[in-house]
Every structure is written in structure tokens, then in C-alpha cells.
Design an enzyme around this catalytic site. Structure first.
Site, PDB file in Angstrom:
ATOM      1  N   ARG A 426       0.813  -1.214   0.000  1.00  0.00           N
ATOM      2  CA  ARG A 426       0.000   0.000   0.000  1.00  0.00           C
ATOM      3  C   ARG A 426       0.846   1.263   0.000  1.00  0.00           C
ATOM      4  NH1 ARG A 426      -3.347  -2.853   3.726  1.00  0.00           N
ATOM      5  NH2 ARG A 426      -2.214  -1.856   5.433  1.00  0.00           N
ATOM      6  N   ASN A 429       4.321   2.280  -3.514  1.00  0.00           N
ATOM      7  CA  ASN A 429       4.071   3.081  -4.716  1.00  0.00           C
ATOM      8  C   ASN A 429       2.615   3.525  -4.680  1.00  0.00           C
ATOM      9  OD1 ASN A 429       3.801   4.184  -7.272  1.00  0.00           O
ATOM     10  ND2 ASN A 429       4.947   2.580  -8.306  1.00  0.00           N
ATOM     11  N   HIS A 433      -0.667   2.187  -6.784  1.00  0.00           N
ATOM     12  CA  HIS A 433      -1.636   1.555  -5.885  1.00  0.00           C
ATOM     13  C   HIS A 433      -2.991   2.258  -5.943  1.00  0.00           C
ATOM     14  CE1 HIS A 433      -3.675   1.049  -1.941  1.00  0.00           C
ATOM     15  NE2 HIS A 433      -3.312  -0.202  -2.113  1.00  0.00           N
ATOM     16  N   SER A 464      -1.260  -6.953 -11.758  1.00  0.00           N
ATOM     17  CA  SER A 464       0.008  -6.278 -11.506  1.00  0.00           C
ATOM     18  C   SER A 464       1.195  -7.176 -11.835  1.00  0.00           C
ATOM     19  CB  SER A 464       0.069  -5.828 -10.047  1.00  0.00           C
ATOM     20  OG  SER A 464       1.246  -5.116  -9.787  1.00  0.00           O
ATOM     21  N   HIS A 468       4.072  -6.414 -14.723  1.00  0.00           N
ATOM     22  CA  HIS A 468       5.501  -6.392 -14.387  1.00  0.00           C
ATOM     23  C   HIS A 468       6.287  -7.389 -15.247  1.00  0.00           C
ATOM     24  CE1 HIS A 468       4.312  -4.121 -10.808  1.00  0.00           C
ATOM     25  NE2 HIS A 468       5.586  -3.838 -10.627  1.00  0.00           N
TER      26      HIS A 468
END
Length: 555
Positions: A426, A429, A433, A464, A468
Site C-alpha cells: 500500500r 508506490n 496503488h 500487476s 511487471h
């Protein structure tokens, strides 16, 4: 009588040593008591002064980071009293009936959905900017400056006395930024697409408003545009990734293109998702006013959209808090920090990554050699991790914020004090987020999984992890899903395993796992990269690309 008078001075003389002894003892006792009292008084005064200094520090240095105050600017979300159920009908569901998201019926039982908080923007400094106003923290900052200078001198002396020249890592920059002009050209073409999306959205809203009496035709138009929008986003993502392969971009140039393409995708979706709710609801809504019925659908002006594209946030609003002026000295310092960290990365690549793995695939490799290489990369990987955070989330975002006079600088929180992976994800970033929470988690929670927090959270982690892995995979031009495994597998598991861990142990384990995990990730990707480069591997079928080059090299 005379004899008695003579006897009294003799008794006094006899008792005089005892009296002197008692007097000395009393004086020592008195001096000791005074000394102890002075010490206690000094300690008490120091404690009081320390409390006053801490209070003054909280009041003046960190006025926006008081967690105990629910109205503090530390809290960047507020909970609405009611959450509207947005559907294709202005008043509720598709049949025009109003619905209550928390209502239970016997025919259609649903879990109760709690109202989710909304993102708010407040003018505030970044956490490290506030911390560095404290003299002690500023001293630590100066120490890191000196360490960076020592690294630079190390590079200069090594290049001069060993290679007979001074390179300063420029070879790494030249190799990593090759074909950057192709990246800039692709970036310009992407912005043509991004601005075309604004006019396409405007056209959808105006046509939808004209088709309002014909509800069936209106829904057909909306669903058709939705399909076209999803298809265009997929094409945008496909083109940006395929350009990395077509132009054979090096790692740094490919990362620039892929990260910028991902940022623009998130920006476009934020604009469409936020304003589509206004158009569907049939109301004009600004950030600082209540909703009012509108004769025409409210579409933000182009300058609002343009500012949002370059603003250091992924959450769309018509207006943001702005600073009164640009602090050019502050902006220049942040830009110099970006350049300094870039040179530090070049040093780490040449002195550590290339030194450890440059001959991978050409030298004999066993378990002892692998262990030595892994542990040799732990500290350099930790430096890469910490400097990456400082480079992007502090220096670069504060630099762009200062140039755009963007007021809300809370791009991260105090993630380094977290004792659970929940808190780390949390606070690490906040920019990304917030986007995941606002446009993925909330939609999943409210409309897809109907109140299931676990399913919505797992969806966020899955998306996410895929993004990535997509960025790293196409930047390195390999299929090697290490990031997906660590982020989507190990990271998710640690979220649930560490929720009840003690604070001290949790924070220690968090840092241990971050240093170990980043060392393994960077080492494995470096091994795969140099294995593909050094080993002459034949790719006769598509399955050969799925097998790691590390395995094929030595087996």
C-alpha cells in the site's frame, strides 16, 4: 563547680573528632543529594525539552503526516455515505429501476458491500522532503552524497590506472540507450492515439445523448463503442511491445518505451472510466460541486485532459491542488539526483552485474559458484532497489511535479517501517496503488465479485504481476517468468502469512525478504540474459523459447 566547668571543655574536645566526622558525612551526603538532584533535574528538563522538540517537529515539520488525526492529510481517501450503482440507465439498472447495492432479497442473495473510500488530493510534500528538513536526516542524506562521490572516484581511478582511460560508465549509457530516437518517435505517435481517444470519447458521449429516447439503440451504440475501446487498448499494448522486438531495442530504451506505454494506457483508462460514469448518470459533476442535472453530457475540456496526461498521478480529476510558484532550485536538485543515480546504476552494472555474470555460459558452473554469485549480488541488488525507489518515486516525480506546480506530492508513504506485506504494497508506490484500487479493485469488488474482498485483491495482484512480467520480458526479449512467480506467487503468500506477525519481527523479515528476493530476481534475469548472449542456442520450435537458456546452456 569549677571542676565541672573544666570537665565540660575536655568532653567537648574529646567529642570534637566525632562531630567533625558527622559533619563531614553530612556534607558529603548533602553534596551527593544535590548532585543527584541536579542530575535528575537535568534529565527531567532534557526530557521536557525533548518532548517539546518532538511536539514542535510534529507541528511544524510534519503537519500533514499525523496518523492519529482522521482529518489529516496523511489520509488520502474519504468514505462516501453512499455508493451509487452506475449502470446504463440514468436512474439505476438497465430496466430503469433504482437499485440498492446493499439490499438482500430471497431470490437474489448477495453479500453486503461496504462503501469504499474515494481518493482525495491535498497539497502536501513528499515524505522524504519533509524528513530531510530535520537536521539529523539531512546529515544522513549528506553521508549518502559522499558515498556516491566515493563510488565516482573509484570508477575514475579504476578506469585511469587499469584501462588507461576515463569512461565514467558512458559505455553503458551508449549501449543501453541505442535507438532512443526510435523510442521518441514511437512516443510521439502514441500521443496522437491518446489525443484521438479524447475526441472519440467526446463523440460517443454526444451521440449517446442524442439517442437518449431510443434506449435499445443507445445501448447498442454504447456496447459497440465499449468493444472498440477495449480492442483499441489491446492494439495499443500489442504495438508498443512488438516495437521492442522489431527495433531490437536494448534494455534501457525498451524499458522507457514499455513503461511510458503502460503509463499512457493507465491514463487513458482513468479518463474514460471516471468520465463515463458522468455521461451514463446524465449529470454534470465537477470535483468541487455537487451533481446537478445537465442538458448536455459533461465532457472535460481538452486542457484538463492534457494536464492530466503529464501530471504525476494516474487518478483523473478535473482540477488538482497547485503550488503558487515553481521552485527552480528544488527542481534542479531533483534532476541532478536523477543523473547521479543513473551514473550509480552504470557503475553497478559494470562492476557487479557484468563482473559476476558476463561469462555465464562460457565458464563451468556448479552449486558453489552459483551460491557465491547470488550472495555477491545481494548488496548491489539492495542498492538497485533503494535507488530505483528514490530515482522514480521521489526525484523524478517531484521534478515533474515542480515544473507542473502539482501540489499533491504523496507518491509514497513510510513503506520502510511496514511490518506486513499489506502495508508495504500500500505504501511503496502510492501512485500505482491508487490506480489499482480505484479502477481495478473497486470495480471488481462492486460489479464482478459482488463484495468479495479476497477475489478482488487476488485480481489486482494477478494483473500487476502480469504487467511487471510483460515489461521485463519484452525489455529483455525473453520468456523467463521469475518476476511473475515472485510477485504473484511468493509475494501474495507472504501477504497472508505475515498479517499477524509481531511488528519488530515483521519489519526485520520484510527487509530480509526484500533484499534476498531482489538479489535472486536480478541474478536470475542476469544469468538468463548472458546465457542467451554467450551460448549458441538453436531455436527450432516455439517450445525452445519456453525453456530457460540457463538450463539449455549447461544441459
Amino acid at each position: 563547680m569549677a571542676n565541672e566547668n573544666k570537665r565540660q571543655p575536655e568532653e567537648v574536645q574529646a567529642r570534637l573528632p566525632d562531630l567533625n566526622f558527622v559533619r563531614d558525612k553530612l556534607q558529603k551526603f548533602q553534596s551527593k543529594m544535590l548532585y543527584d538532584f541536579e542530575q535528575r533535574l537535568s534529565c527531567t528538563v532534557e526530557d521536557v525539552l525533548q518532548d517539546l522538540r518532538q511536539r514542535e517537529l510534529r507541528d511544524h515539520e510534519f503537519p500533514n503526516f499525523d496518523r492519529s488525526d482522521p482529518k489529516s492529510t496523511w489520509n488520502n481517501r474519504v468514505t462516501k455515505k453512499s455508493v451509487p450503482d452506475v449502470s446504463d440507465s440514468p436512474n439505476g439498472n438497465a430496466n430503469g429501476m433504482t437499485t440498492n447495492p446493499t439490499q438482500h432479497t430471497a431470490e437474489n442473495p448477495r453479500p453486503k458491500k461496504r462503501p469504499l473510500p474515494e481518493k482525495v488530493f491535498v497539497a502536501r510534500e513528499s515524505y522524504l522532503t519533509a524528513l530531510l528538513q530535520v537536521e539529523h536526516m539531512r546529515t544522513i542524506y549528506h553521508i549518502f552524497y559522499i558515498i556516491l562521490v566515493m563510488f565516482l572516484l573509484n570508477v575514475i581511478f579504476y578506469d585511469y590506472f587499469v584501462d588507461g582511460r576515463i569512461d565514467l560508465g558512458l559505455g553503458t549509457f551508449q549501449g543501453g540507450l541505442r535507438r532512443l530516437h526510435w523510442v521518441m518517435g514511437a512516443w510521439a505517435l502514441e500521443h496522437v492515439f491518446v489525443f484521438a481517444l479524447y475526441y472519440a470519447f467526446r463523440g460517443w458521449a454526444l451521440v449517446r445523448h442524442k439517442l437518449k429516447p431510443q434506449s435499445a439503440l443507445q445501448r447498442f451504440w454504447t456496447h459497440t463503442c465499449l468493444i472498440l475501446y477495449i480492442s483499441s487498448q489491446m492494439v495499443f499494448c500489442y504495438v508498443s511491445t512488438s516495437l521492442c522486438l522489431k527495433f531490437d531495442l536494448p534494455f534501457v530504451s525498451a524499458c522507457v518505451l514499455l513503461l511510458e506505454s503502460t503509463r499512457l494506457l493507465m491514463k487513458m483508462h482513468a479518463f474514460v472510466r471516471y468520465n463515463a460514469g458522468r455521461v451514463v448518470a446524465g449529470k454534470a459533476k465537477t470535483d468541487d460541486k455537487e451533481e446537478e442535472p445537465a442538458g448536455q453530457p459533461f465532457i472535460p475540456p481538452l486542457q484538463c485532459y492534457t494536464y492530466f496526461l503529464f501530471a504525476p498521478t494516474l487518478i483523473y480529476r478535473d482540477t488538482y491542488p497547485r503550488t503558487p510558484e515553481i521552485r527552480w532550485k528544488f527542481a534542479l536538485n531533483r534532476l541532478l539526483e536523477v543523473v547521479a543515480v543513473a551514473f550509480l546504476y552504470a557503475f553497478i552494472h559494470e562492476r557487479h552485474i557484468h563482473a559476476h555474470f558476463g561469462q555465464f555460459g562460457l565458464e563451468p558452473m556448479g552449486a558453489p559458484q552459483l551460491i557465491l554469485k547470488f550472495f555477491g549480488m545481494m548488496l548491489p541488488s539492495a542498492v538497485i532497489f533503494l535507488c530505483g525507489f528514490y530515482l522514480i518515486l521521489h526525484s523524478w516525480l517531484n521534478f515533474t511535479s515542480e515544473l507542473l506546480r502539482f501540489g499533491d506530492r504523496m507518491f509514497y508513504k513510510d513503506w520502510w517501517t511496514a511490518h506486513t506485506y499489506d502495508g508495504y504494497y500500500r505504501n511503496w508506490n502510492v501512485v500505482v496503488h491508487d490506480w489499482l484500487y480505484e479502477y481495478v479493485y473497486k470495480d471488481m469488488y462492486m460489479h464482478v465479485f459482488r463484495g468479495s474482498k479476497l477475489a478482488a485483491s487476488l485480481s489486482v495482484f494477478l494483473i500487476s504481476a502480469l504487467v511487471h512480467e510483460q515489461i521485463l520480458g519484452f525489455a529483455l526479449q525473453m520468456f523467463f517468468p521469475v518476476m511473475f512467480f515472485f510477485f504473484g506467487g511468493v509475494g501474495v503468500s507472504l501477504v497472508f502469512l505475515m498479517r499477524r506477525a509481531p511488528k519488530v519481527f515483521g519489519n526485520i523479515f520484510l527487509w530480509f525478504s526484500l533484499i534476498l528476493g531482489n538479489g535472486l530476481i536480478i541474478s536470475l534475469y542476469a544469468m538468463e540474459y548472458y546465457a542467451k548472449k554467450n551460448c549458441n542456442l538453436n531455436y527450432q520450435s516455439w517450445t525452445d523459447h519456453l525453456l530457460p537458456a540457463v538450463w539449455r546452456c549447461y544441459n
